[in-house]
Design an enzyme around this catalytic site. Structure first.
Site, PDB file in Angstrom:
ATOM      1  N   ASP A  30      27.606  29.070  61.352  1.00 61.22           N
ATOM      2  CA  ASP A  30      28.174  28.494  59.746  1.00 61.22           C
ATOM      3  C   ASP A  30      26.804  27.955  58.485  1.00 61.22           C
ATOM      4  O   ASP A  30      26.272  27.096  59.483  1.00 61.22           O
ATOM      5  CB  ASP A  30      29.199  27.746  59.659  1.00 61.22           C
ATOM      6  CG  ASP A  30      30.160  27.345  58.624  1.00 61.22           C
ATOM      7  OD1 ASP A  30      29.154  27.740  57.530  1.00 61.22           O
ATOM      8  OD2 ASP A  30      31.114  26.760  58.410  1.00 61.22           O
ATOM      9  N   ALA A  54      28.721  34.015  51.793  1.00 63.67           N
ATOM     10  CA  ALA A  54      30.253  33.542  50.805  1.00 63.67           C
ATOM     11  C   ALA A  54      30.938  34.494  50.993  1.00 63.67           C
ATOM     12  O   ALA A  54      31.156  35.213  51.556  1.00 63.67           O
ATOM     13  CB  ALA A  54      30.036  34.157  49.285  1.00 63.67           C
ATOM     14  N   THR A 101      26.876  36.502  41.444  1.00 64.41           N
ATOM     15  CA  THR A 101      27.848  36.802  41.121  1.00 64.41           C
ATOM     16  C   THR A 101      27.773  37.674  39.420  1.00 64.41           C
ATOM     17  O   THR A 101      28.267  36.608  38.755  1.00 64.41           O
ATOM     18  CB  THR A 101      29.078  37.220  41.159  1.00 64.41           C
ATOM     19  OG1 THR A 101      30.125  38.005  40.926  1.00 64.41           O
ATOM     20  CG2 THR A 101      30.006  35.714  41.334  1.00 64.41           C
ATOM     21  N   ALA A 129      34.356  30.080  40.026  1.00 63.17           N
ATOM     22  CA  ALA A 129      34.148  28.817  39.947  1.00 63.17           C
ATOM     23  C   ALA A 129      33.712  28.591  41.009  1.00 63.17           C
ATOM     24  O   ALA A 129      32.968  28.093  40.721  1.00 63.17           O
ATOM     25  CB  ALA A 129      35.148  27.784  39.977  1.00 63.17           C
ATOM     26  N   LYS A 131      31.459  30.331  42.574  1.00 62.01           N
ATOM     27  CA  LYS A 131      30.031  30.811  42.490  1.00 62.01           C
ATOM     28  C   LYS A 131      29.197  30.063  41.413  1.00 62.01           C
ATOM     29  O   LYS A 131      28.028  30.016  42.181  1.00 62.01           O
ATOM     30  CB  LYS A 131      29.920  32.247  42.696  1.00 62.01           C
ATOM     31  CG  LYS A 131      30.197  33.018  43.769  1.00 62.01           C
ATOM     32  CD  LYS A 131      29.851  32.575  44.965  1.00 62.01           C
ATOM     33  CE  LYS A 131      29.159  33.812  44.508  1.00 62.01           C
ATOM     34  NZ  LYS A 131      27.600  33.679  46.435  1.00 62.01           N
ATOM     35  N   VAL A 183      47.842  49.373  42.496  1.00 63.07           N
ATOM     36  CA  VAL A 183      46.884  48.967  41.344  1.00 63.07           C
ATOM     37  C   VAL A 183      47.491  47.735  39.985  1.00 63.07           C
ATOM     38  O   VAL A 183      48.929  48.027  40.384  1.00 63.07           O
ATOM     39  CB  VAL A 183      47.365  50.157  39.960  1.00 63.07           C
ATOM     40  CG1 VAL A 183      46.496  50.290  38.993  1.00 63.07           C
ATOM     41  CG2 VAL A 183      46.250  51.615  41.004  1.00 63.07           C
ATOM     42  N   ARG A 259      46.727  40.293  39.326  1.00 63.36           N
ATOM     43  CA  ARG A 259      46.410  38.823  39.186  1.00 63.36           C
ATOM     44  C   ARG A 259      46.670  37.850  38.575  1.00 63.36           C
ATOM     45  O   ARG A 259      45.996  37.940  37.483  1.00 63.36           O
ATOM     46  CB  ARG A 259      44.939  39.499  39.692  1.00 63.36           C
ATOM     47  CG  ARG A 259      44.145  38.445  40.467  1.00 63.36           C
ATOM     48  CD  ARG A 259      43.462  38.872  40.668  1.00 63.36           C
ATOM     49  NE  ARG A 259      42.308  39.936  41.758  1.00 63.36           N
ATOM     50  CZ  ARG A 259      41.463  40.204  41.722  1.00 63.36           C
ATOM     51  NH1 ARG A 259      40.135  40.148  40.862  1.00 63.36           N
ATOM     52  NH2 ARG A 259      40.750  40.982  42.798  1.00 63.36           N
TER      53      ARG A 259
HETATM   54  P1  TYD Z   1      38.088  43.628  44.048  1.00 63.03           P
HETATM   55  O1  TYD Z   1      36.956  44.450  44.469  1.00 63.03           O
HETATM   56  O2  TYD Z   1      38.948  42.793  44.465  1.00 63.03           O
HETATM   57  O3  TYD Z   1      36.413  43.010  42.564  1.00 63.03           O
HETATM   58  P2  TYD Z   1      36.715  41.847  41.810  1.00 63.03           P
HETATM   59  O4  TYD Z   1      38.017  41.853  41.498  1.00 63.03           O
HETATM   60  O5  TYD Z   1      36.153  40.647  41.837  1.00 63.03           O
HETATM   61  O6  TYD Z   1      36.361  42.369  40.416  1.00 63.03           O
HETATM   62  O7  TYD Z   1      39.182  44.661  42.717  1.00 63.03           O
HETATM   63  C1  TYD Z   1      38.081  45.084  41.982  1.00 63.03           C
HETATM   64  C2  TYD Z   1      39.419  45.215  40.073  1.00 63.03           C
HETATM   65  O8  TYD Z   1      40.724  45.985  40.783  1.00 63.03           O
HETATM   66  C3  TYD Z   1      39.897  44.199  40.017  1.00 63.03           C
HETATM   67  O9  TYD Z   1      40.404  44.511  38.410  1.00 63.03           O
HETATM   68  C4  TYD Z   1      41.509  43.917  40.593  1.00 63.03           C
HETATM   69  C5  TYD Z   1      41.565  46.053  40.728  1.00 63.03           C
HETATM   70  N1  TYD Z   1      42.957  45.439  42.486  1.00 63.03           N
HETATM   71  C6  TYD Z   1      43.985  46.729  42.439  1.00 63.03           C
HETATM   72  O10 TYD Z   1      44.375  46.438  41.013  1.00 63.03           O
HETATM   73  N2  TYD Z   1      44.629  46.712  43.677  1.00 63.03           N
HETATM   74  C7  TYD Z   1      44.007  46.112  44.317  1.00 63.03           C
HETATM   75  O11 TYD Z   1      44.707  46.270  45.019  1.00 63.03           O
HETATM   76  C8  TYD Z   1      42.657  45.172  44.773  1.00 63.03           C
HETATM   77  C9  TYD Z   1      42.204  44.817  45.447  1.00 63.03           C
HETATM   78  C10 TYD Z   1      42.327  45.230  42.850  1.00 63.03           C
END
Ligand code: TYD
Length: 329
Positions: A30, A54, A101, A129, A131, A183, A259
């Site tokens: 680690d 990371a 990133t 935050a 990173k 999505v 999200r």
């Molecule tokens: P991700 O691969 O988690 O990378 P980051 O959030 O670091 O950019 O996600 C890429 C994009 O895809 C982000 O806008 C979130 C979206 N996403 C989905 O729509 N569905 C999913 O199941 C995941 C994992 C990500």
């Protein structure tokens, strides 16, 4: 000397190509273990560090931020301290390259110019935050102690061996097992995608020729919405592995709850690394994506080794309580 904690996302199966290479030594450990890190610096006379270690998945940083603070902030601090001590009286050149990133810069509006190295930091997730904190520590060790540091800030990567929590491999594998393609929100969020080998090439370039104390943005100049990405994956799979029951993988696309704090758009201005160091991506997105889909189709053993109970637990935690929102747009 490859130091890796082999957390859920790490696997010795990812090192098959170098396992017999006498120039590669693997050590499970680690980066937060200060005694171990100091010992490695001393025993192996380390002069170059490339710090990739990371926690990197935004959704996991929302459900469990503590690991991000530990590995990304405390881990980076531990490595910096070991380098500072070990390189205090250095007689030969040393370099500490910190891999970071574009997410540290926050989110862009549709018409905003792409992130440059002087864009103010504005991280929005516990991941970004953490990173951002690590980038600041690296900068401070350069300024305060004269540690020979370099930082790279890269856009979204894709390619072989990516753990299927990230968008592209998750969609490929869900499509193949007949599951919904989840999505988030309206799917019109934009990311700038870069093939992983182009990122590695950029890191090597900065390590070789980057100016100490500088940061370099790395990106593919390839902005796409998530819906475009998922659609392209479905089209590729329709050609390479048509559904036995007929129809398109596109029918599996499902909109689910967004999200929290979801960054709308990232875009990288890679003008500095291009002008100063002559780096540019070698892989066109269509070729890189096709190569990636073929790799997941051809490496079922690797996929099976990832599809563990731990993986299913993550999928349940992140997706089971995310209501479907189709028709709400
Ligand atoms: P991700 O691969 O988690 O990378 P980051 O959030 O670091 O950019 O996600 C890429 C994009 O895809 C982000 O806008 C979130 C979206 N996403 C989905 O729509 N569905 C999913 O199941 C995941 C994992 C990500």
């Amino acid at each position: 000397m490859n130091l890796d904690a082999l957390t859920y996302a790490g696997s010795l199966n990812n090192l098959r190509e170098v396992q017999d290479n006498p120039r590669h030594t693997f050590l499970r450990g680690d980066i937060c273990d200060a005694a171990l890190v100091r010992r490695i610096f001393a025993e192996h006379a380390i002069r170059t560090v490339v710090h990739f270690a990371a926690e990197s998945h935004v959704d996991r940083s929302i459900t469990g931020p503590a690991a991000f603070i530990q590995t990304n902030v405390v881990g980076t601090f531990t490595l910096l301290e070991a380098a500072r001590e070990s390189w205090a009286n250095r007689s030969k050149p040393c370099r500490f390259l910190h891999v970071s990133t574009d997410e540290v810069y926050g989110a862009l509006g549709p018409d905003d110019p792409a992130f440059t190295e002087s864009t103010p930091y504005a991280p929005n997730s516990p991941y970004s935050a953490s990173k951002a904190s690590s980038d600041h520590l690296v900068r401070a060790y350069g300024r305060t102690y004269g540690l020979p540091v370099l930082t790279t800030n890269c856009s979204n990567n894709y390619g072989p061996y990516q753990y299927p929590e990230k968008l592209i491999p998750l969609m490929i594998l869900n499509a193949l097992i007949g599951k919904p393609l989840p999505v988030y929100g309206d799917g019109r969020q934009v990311r700038d995608w870069l093939y992983v080998e182009d990122h590695c090439d950029a890191i090597l370039t900065v390590l070789d020729r980057g100016r100490v104390g500088e940061t370099y943005n790395i990106g593919g100049g390839n902005e796409q919405t998530n819906l475009e990405i998922v659609g392209r994956i479905c089209d590729l799979l329709d050609r390479l592995q048509p559904k036995q029951a007929g129809g398109s993988y596109r029918e599996q696309i499902t909109h689910v709850q967004d999200r929290p704090g979801h960054d709308r758009r990232y875009a990288i201005d890679a003008g500095k690394i291009r002008a100063e160091l002559g780096w540019q991506p070698a892989h066109a997105f269509d070729d890189g994506l096709a190569q990636t889909v073929r790799w997941y189709l051809a490496n079922q053993d690797w996929v099976n080794s990832i599809m563990s109970e731990r993986y299913s637990e993550w999928i349940a935690l992140n997706y089971a309580k995310r209501p479907t929102t189709d028709g709400n747009f």
